[in-house]
Design an enzyme around this catalytic site. Structure first.
Site, PDB file in Angstrom:
ATOM      1  N   SER A 192       0.843  -1.203   0.000  1.00 47.33           N
ATOM      2  CA  SER A 192       0.000   0.000   0.000  1.00 47.33           C
ATOM      3  C   SER A 192       0.870   1.241   0.000  1.00 47.33           C
ATOM      4  CB  SER A 192      -0.880   0.011   1.258  1.00 47.33           C
ATOM      5  OG  SER A 192      -0.151   0.551   2.353  1.00 47.33           O
ATOM      6  N   ASP A 193       0.262   2.360  -0.353  1.00 50.56           N
ATOM      7  CA  ASP A 193       0.989   3.608  -0.183  1.00 50.56           C
ATOM      8  C   ASP A 193       0.894   3.985   1.305  1.00 50.56           C
ATOM      9  OD1 ASP A 193       1.375   6.433  -2.445  1.00 50.56           O
ATOM     10  OD2 ASP A 193       2.379   5.947  -0.562  1.00 50.56           O
ATOM     11  N   TYR A 194       1.597   5.031   1.639  1.00 50.27           N
ATOM     12  CA  TYR A 194       1.839   5.419   3.032  1.00 50.27           C
ATOM     13  C   TYR A 194       0.526   5.749   3.761  1.00 50.27           C
ATOM     14  CZ  TYR A 194       4.789   7.705   6.610  1.00 50.27           C
ATOM     15  OH  TYR A 194       5.455   8.060   7.757  1.00 50.27           O
ATOM     16  N   ASN A 195       0.131   4.888   4.709  1.00 45.96           N
ATOM     17  CA  ASN A 195      -1.082   5.111   5.510  1.00 45.96           C
ATOM     18  C   ASN A 195      -2.368   4.972   4.699  1.00 45.96           C
ATOM     19  OD1 ASN A 195      -2.203   5.665   8.105  1.00 45.96           O
ATOM     20  ND2 ASN A 195      -2.751   7.719   7.397  1.00 45.96           N
ATOM     21  N   ALA A 196      -2.253   4.482   3.461  1.00 40.51           N
ATOM     22  CA  ALA A 196      -3.409   4.491   2.554  1.00 40.51           C
ATOM     23  C   ALA A 196      -4.528   3.579   3.025  1.00 40.51           C
ATOM     24  CB  ALA A 196      -2.962   4.097   1.146  1.00 40.51           C
TER      25      ALA A 196
END
Ligand code: GLC
Length: 713
Positions: free
Chosen positions: A256-260
């Site tokens: 996933s992207d950051y905190n997504a």
């Protein structure tokens, strides 16, 4: 059972979920910093992956914690954003794309991988493959521009460069194709905003570079922050589960992207972390970067029956398999292994590559004959806020590149012109309202034979979370430029930027205008090489350069519409207040040797659909010095079941010609070039007439075109 299957069978639920959990080491901050006790998480097996840590010693120390202090000794996966270089910084991707040179792109990625691996990194969050046609979007700087064919060649080269021939080698890092999908088409050009594009656009524009990355063996994929028509990519079952894992057969890791994952709550599709974790896992996301949704929500999701243990096992197995492919189980300390390797950065060779890449990225937009600077230019005034802006030359996502590393434009010019008297004045800052330095800068120009005006953005003004509604020169740079131009002296204007900057007034008044982007470690030397003619410029625009941001999104591969632009006919597609043509078209770029194309020909006027076609064209160097031509090959399917773009880039050729030389260049056109996604989005070649064009840019008024006919039995 395989080693990783045996390992999985021995893991507790918490250990399995731990492998899906990526925490940040915060040596550099690339997103919102969230609380967390990293070392306790590693020792307990609740963290299996880390990002934003590098250095042979720190990497070895944290790896030892996982390998020697946990129950099962599973090595950590260490990832970092090595986007355009690690310590040696290459041009930002948008600039490097201007080289139209796949071999170069692979070479720079290979050096980046070697340097990153020497610092203990096993995965890079690159290449960024988001096609975009909107200069308001700051992340235009990080990608390969507007064209899916170009972006696909870029994808292949970068994956090969990063991953090498053997992913388990000490100098290889896993690549990550990002940001899947269509992240480059946000509403209003605003980063993270909702995307609403057609399925056709997905298949024609946004998917091709990811298909190319997968075909090149890319080990991981990262979904974007965006939603498409209300479905966040991090929970996008049709595109992640059905297309990526199903149709494309991708069995690698999705990170996933950051905190997504946690942000699925803000998207409004999950009410809490448990639901967010369940949505992401069921969509096929394996690693949760930084949100701790998996760590805090997956076991509850399992208890509630929102996910099945088989889905958790499958994700954990993919992560363990990636670690095995990287050789981490065989030797967790293989990367960053020896201080000898760690210290041997082969600085000279890498800086020479950085200089070559930077030279090839520079695009000369206009030149009244002022360039190359004549040797007699004895007195040169180097003016403007980017002239001596060392750290800015790195651009966004500068990884481990040190701020004091790059060569400035001023230093490059002084080194290249030791016999010249070079004076410097900043004039104004990059941003801000202070104009007190303008008078001093103008005074410095009065005695000069030629002025080099160094304008542009700061590195932070493009990249993530850096959209600009009006991408013009920031601050009071225009006031400085106009005061200098009012002297009536020869002025070379340089634009250090992460995007096309809107400045038609500058083009009209400067003797030459050059896009120098952010070129990295060797910026100043490369700029001097081009301005002095030591390097005959070869860069071509990978993005259409608008005359006004009101034209965005603007790109060459547009469809005709039923009322194509005709200034002589009111009822056609146009603006009342400006032309529809851009400032500079895709592929534009000047050489110091005028080049021309003549005598386009194809093997036959009819061809069997499914067969390759061979075109050829004469290329002439009308100049007095050797020069490199980039010949673009476009096709147009004139009549089809779906209206096709007026031009689609399907190939290119490069050739260096001696002064006055004429060479015939062959341009093979693969059968696939004539196919387009049909109603079911399957590649199809339909019978009928095609136009095959060649040009030195996508300027349709200057193409050579022949008609050929596809025969379908
Ligand atoms: C950022 C970016 C992504 C990057 C990741 C880790 O938010 O969107 O491209 O790889 O976080 O730094």
């Amino acid at each position: 059972m395989s080693r990783v299957e045996t390992l999985l069978a021995a893991m507790t639920l918490e250990e399995k979920i731990g492998q899906l959990n990526m925490a940040t080491a915060d040596r550099v901050v690339t997103g919102p910093v969230l609380p967390g006790d990293t070392e306790a998480g590693i020792r307990s097996g609740r963290i299996g992956c880390m990002l934003n840590l590098w250095g042979a010693e720190p990497a070895r120390a944290i790896q030892r914690m996982a390998v020697e202090e946990t129950r099962l000794g599973i090595p950590l996966l260490l990832g970092f954003d090595v986007v355009h270089g690690h310590r040696t910084i290459f041009p930002i991707p948008l600039a490097e794309a201007a080289a139209f040179d796949a071999a170069l792109w692979e070479r720079t990625a290979r050096v980046a991988a070697v340097e990153a691996a020497e610092d203990g990194i096993a995965m890079t969050f690159a290449p960024m493959l988001d096609v975009t046609r909107d200069p308001r979007w700051g992340r235009i700087a990080e990608g390969p521009g507007e064209d899916p064919w170009l972006a696909s060649r870029f994808a292949e080269a970068k994956v090969r460069g990063f991953q090498g021939d053997d992913l388990s080698a000490a100098t290889s890092v896993a690549a990550s194709a990002k940001h899947f999908l269509a992240y480059g088409a946000p509403t209003g050009g605003r980063d993270y905003a909702s995307v609403d594009v057609s399925d056709r656009a997905l298949h024609e524009v946004y998917l091709p570079p990811f298909q190319a990355a997968l075909a090149a063996g890319c080990a991981t994929v990262m979904p974007g922050f965006n939603d498409i028509a209300g479905i966040p990519m991090t929970a996008h079952v049709p595109l992640l589960r059905h297309w990526l894992r199903g149709q494309a057969g991708f069995d690698g890791v999705v990170v996933s992207d950051y905190n997504a994952i946690a942000e699925l709550i803000r998207h409004g599709v999950a009410s809490d972390l448990v639901e967010a974790a369940a949505l992401a896992l069921k969509a096929g996301v394996d690693i949760d970067m930084m949100s701790s949704a998996y760590a805090r929500g997956l076991s509850t999701a399992l208890e509630r029956g929102l996910v099945e243990i088989g889905e958790i096992d499958a994700a954990a197995l993919r992560v363990l398999t990636l670690k095995e492919q990287l050789g981490l189980f065989d030797d967790p300390y293989r990367r960053g292994a020896s201080s000898a390797t760690a210290g041997s950065y082969e600085a000279a060779a890498r800086r020479e590559l950085a200089r070559e890449a930077a030279c090839r990225a520079i695009v000369v937009l206009t030149n009244s004959g002022l360039l190359p600077l004549a040797a007699k230019s004895r007195r040169i005034a180097v003016v403007g806020p980017l002239a001596n802006a060392r750290a800015e030359m790195r651009g966004s996502w500068s990884a481990a590149g040190e701020p004091d590393d790059p060569v400035t434009i001023l230093e490059g010019l002084r080194a290249a012109l030791p016999g010249s008297e070079i004076v410097f004045a900043e004039g104004v800052a990059i941003d801000g309202e202070d104009v007190r330095g303008v008078a001093e800068a103008v005074a410095a120009c009065r005695a000069a034979d030629v002025i080099v005006l160094c304008l542009g953005e700061a590195a932070w003004m493009s990249g993530e979370a850096a959209s600009r509604a009006n991408p013009v020169l920031p601050g009071r740079q225009r006031q400085l430029a106009e005061a200098v131009l009012d002297l009536g002296k020869p002025v070379v204007a340089l634009l250090s930027c992460g995007r096309p900057l809107i400045a038609p007034w500058l083009e009209e008044r400067a003797g030459a205008l050059v896009a120098t982007w952010f070129l990295g470690s060797e910026a100043g030397n490369a700029i001097a090489d081009v301005l002095t003619g030591r390097f005959n410029p070869t860069g071509r625009l990978p993005i259409t350069w608008p005359r006004d941001i009101g034209q965005a999104p603007i790109f060459y591969a547009a469809r005709s519409s039923g009322r194509p632009n005709n200034p002589k006919d009111h009822y056609t597609s146009k603006y009342l207040d400006m032309p529809v043509e851009p400032q500079f078209p895709f592929g534009h770029g000047l050489s110091y040797s005028p080049l021309a194309l003549e005598n386009l020909s194809v093997g036959a006027e009819k061809f069997q659909a499914g067969e390759d076609v061979l075109a050829s064209v004469d290329v002439v160097n009308q100049g007095a010095i050797a020069g490199e031509a980039t010949i673009f090959l476009f096709i147009r399917d004139v009549v089809a079941s779906v209206a096709r773009p007026l031009l689609e880039l399907k190939g290119l050729a490069k050739i260096t010609l001696a002064p006055g030389a004429r060479e015939n260049v062959r341009l093979p056109v693969p059968a696939s070039a004539f196919a387009f996604p049909n109603a079911e989005f399957q590649p199809t070649i339909e019978p009928g007439r095609f136009e095959l064009s060649v040009g030195l840019s996508a300027d349709r008024t200057r193409l050579l075109t022949v008609s050929i006919e596809a025969i379908v039995d």
